[in-house]
Design an enzyme around this catalytic site. Structure first.
Site, short mmCIF file in Angstrom:
data_model
loop_
_atom_site.label_atom_id
_atom_site.label_comp_id
_atom_site.label_asym_id
_atom_site.label_seq_id
_atom_site.Cartn_x
_atom_site.Cartn_y
_atom_site.Cartn_z
CB SER A 34 -0.91 0.01 1.23
OG SER A 34 -1.54 1.27 1.35
CG HIS A 77 -4.03 -1.62 -1.57
ND1 HIS A 77 -5.10 -2.40 -1.97
CD2 HIS A 77 -4.49 -0.83 -0.56
CE1 HIS A 77 -6.15 -2.12 -1.21
NE2 HIS A 77 -5.82 -1.16 -0.36
CG ASP A 85 -5.28 1.96 1.46
OD1 ASP A 85 -6.27 1.22 1.35
OD2 ASP A 85 -4.17 1.55 1.84
CG MET A 87 -8.48 6.81 3.40
SD MET A 87 -7.60 6.76 4.98
CE MET A 87 -6.67 5.23 4.80
CG HIS A 90 -9.71 0.08 -0.04
ND1 HIS A 90 -9.11 -0.18 1.17
CD2 HIS A 90 -11.05 0.17 0.23
CE1 HIS A 90 -10.03 -0.23 2.13
NE2 HIS A 90 -11.21 -0.02 1.57
CG MET A 145 -11.49 3.06 2.72
SD MET A 145 -10.08 2.96 3.86
CE MET A 145 -8.72 3.00 2.68
CG MET A 200 -11.45 -3.13 5.58
SD MET A 200 -9.92 -2.67 4.71
CE MET A 200 -9.07 -1.71 5.98
N GLY A 230 -9.35 3.39 7.61
CA GLY A 230 -9.10 4.81 7.76
C GLY A 230 -7.81 5.20 8.43
CG PHE A 231 -7.11 5.56 11.68
CD1 PHE A 231 -6.79 6.89 11.96
CD2 PHE A 231 -8.43 5.17 11.80
CE1 PHE A 231 -7.76 7.78 12.37
CE2 PHE A 231 -9.41 6.04 12.22
CZ PHE A 231 -9.08 7.36 12.50
N GLY A 232 -3.58 3.93 9.12
CA GLY A 232 -2.48 3.00 8.93
C GLY A 232 -1.85 2.62 10.27
N GLY A 233 -1.10 1.51 10.28
CA GLY A 233 -0.32 1.14 11.45
C GLY A 233 -1.08 0.46 12.57
CG ASP A 237 -5.85 -2.90 3.63
OD1 ASP A 237 -4.85 -2.69 4.36
OD2 ASP A 237 -6.34 -2.02 2.88
N GLY A 238 -4.63 -4.62 6.56
CA GLY A 238 -4.54 -4.06 7.91
C GLY A 238 -3.71 -4.91 8.85
N GLY A 239 -2.62 -4.34 9.34
CA GLY A 239 -1.77 -5.04 10.29
C GLY A 239 -1.04 -6.23 9.70
N GLY A 253 1.36 -2.14 4.32
CA GLY A 253 1.86 -0.77 4.18
C GLY A 253 3.06 -0.47 5.05
#
Length: 218
Positions: A7, A32, A34, A36, A65, A67, A136, A141-144, A174-176, A196
């Site tokens: 990402s 990817h 993202d 937003m 993606h 959002m 998800m 809406g938030f990285g990390g 997607d995520g973590g 990401g």
């Protein structure tokens, strides 16, 4: 064989082309994006111009993606910018079937996204139509953020839904995502992995890609 989609939300935008080349060198499969808008999710990221810039920097497929609110209004902008896959949130789209038809009519692959609190069964009616189901594994809406453990069960539910519906969609998460969580999710049935910060914040971006690729290629 899993598909890795770094990402660029976590990339250094001053050196976007170079960052994309680094993940390509590690064996990334997709890029990817993202998107937003500050409405559907609190943060604002980037729009079609950055997608277009990414397209000029790589021959890899662009996985976009959305959002954003009213994503159907912006489909032509992102598809004209170079998207190969466009995914919309089931939580935001009222007439999901129509939006998926529109994406396909514009010549690209269509995906649906589920936030962690949205049941996998909510896409049952369109399971035979979609090319991609993005689950998800953090809140959009938030990285990390850290990977939500219950996501593994949701991946298995998606595998069952595909079998029951006769669908032919890829299961994306997607995520973590890092080497550890990617391996767990791969074993549960995930096929496309968005990562990401674990890639772009690494000391060696290319090696970080190779590390994740190694656990989703067995």
């Amino acid at each position: 064989m899993g598909i890795l989609a770094p990402s660029i939300l976590a990339a250094d935008f001053k050196n976007l082309e170079q960052q994309i080349k680094l993940v390509e060198n590690g064996g990334a499969d997709w890029i990817h994006c993202d998107i937003m808008d500050g409405h559907f999710v609190p943060n604002i990221t980037f729009g079609p111009l950055v997608v277009e810039s990414a397209k000029r920097s790589t021959n890899l497929p662009l996985d976009v993606h959305l959002m954003i609110e009213n994503p159907d209004k912006f489909l032509p902008d992102f598809i004209n910018a170079g998207a190969d896959y466009v995914s919309v949130h089931v939580e935001e789209v009222v007439h999901l079937n129509e939006v998926l038809n529109k994406i396909k009519e514009l010549g690209v692959k269509a995906g649906v996204v589920l936030n962690p609190s949205t049941p996998v069964s909510s896409v049952k009616e369109v399971a035979g139509k979609i090319d991609l189901l993005l689950i998800m594994t953090v809140y959009a809406g938030f990285g990390g953020q850290e990977f939500i453990p219950n996501s593994l069960q949701r991946i298995k539910e998606a595998v069952d839904l595909r079998k029951e519906s006769g669908g032919d969609f890829l299961i994306e998460i997607d995520g973590g995502i890092n080497a550890e969580t990617a391996q767990q999710a791969f074993q549960a049935g995930a096929e496309v992995f968005v990562a990401g910060t674990s890639i772009f914040n690494a000391d060696d971006i290319t090696e970080a890609v190779r590390e994740i690729k190694s656990v989703i290629s067995k």
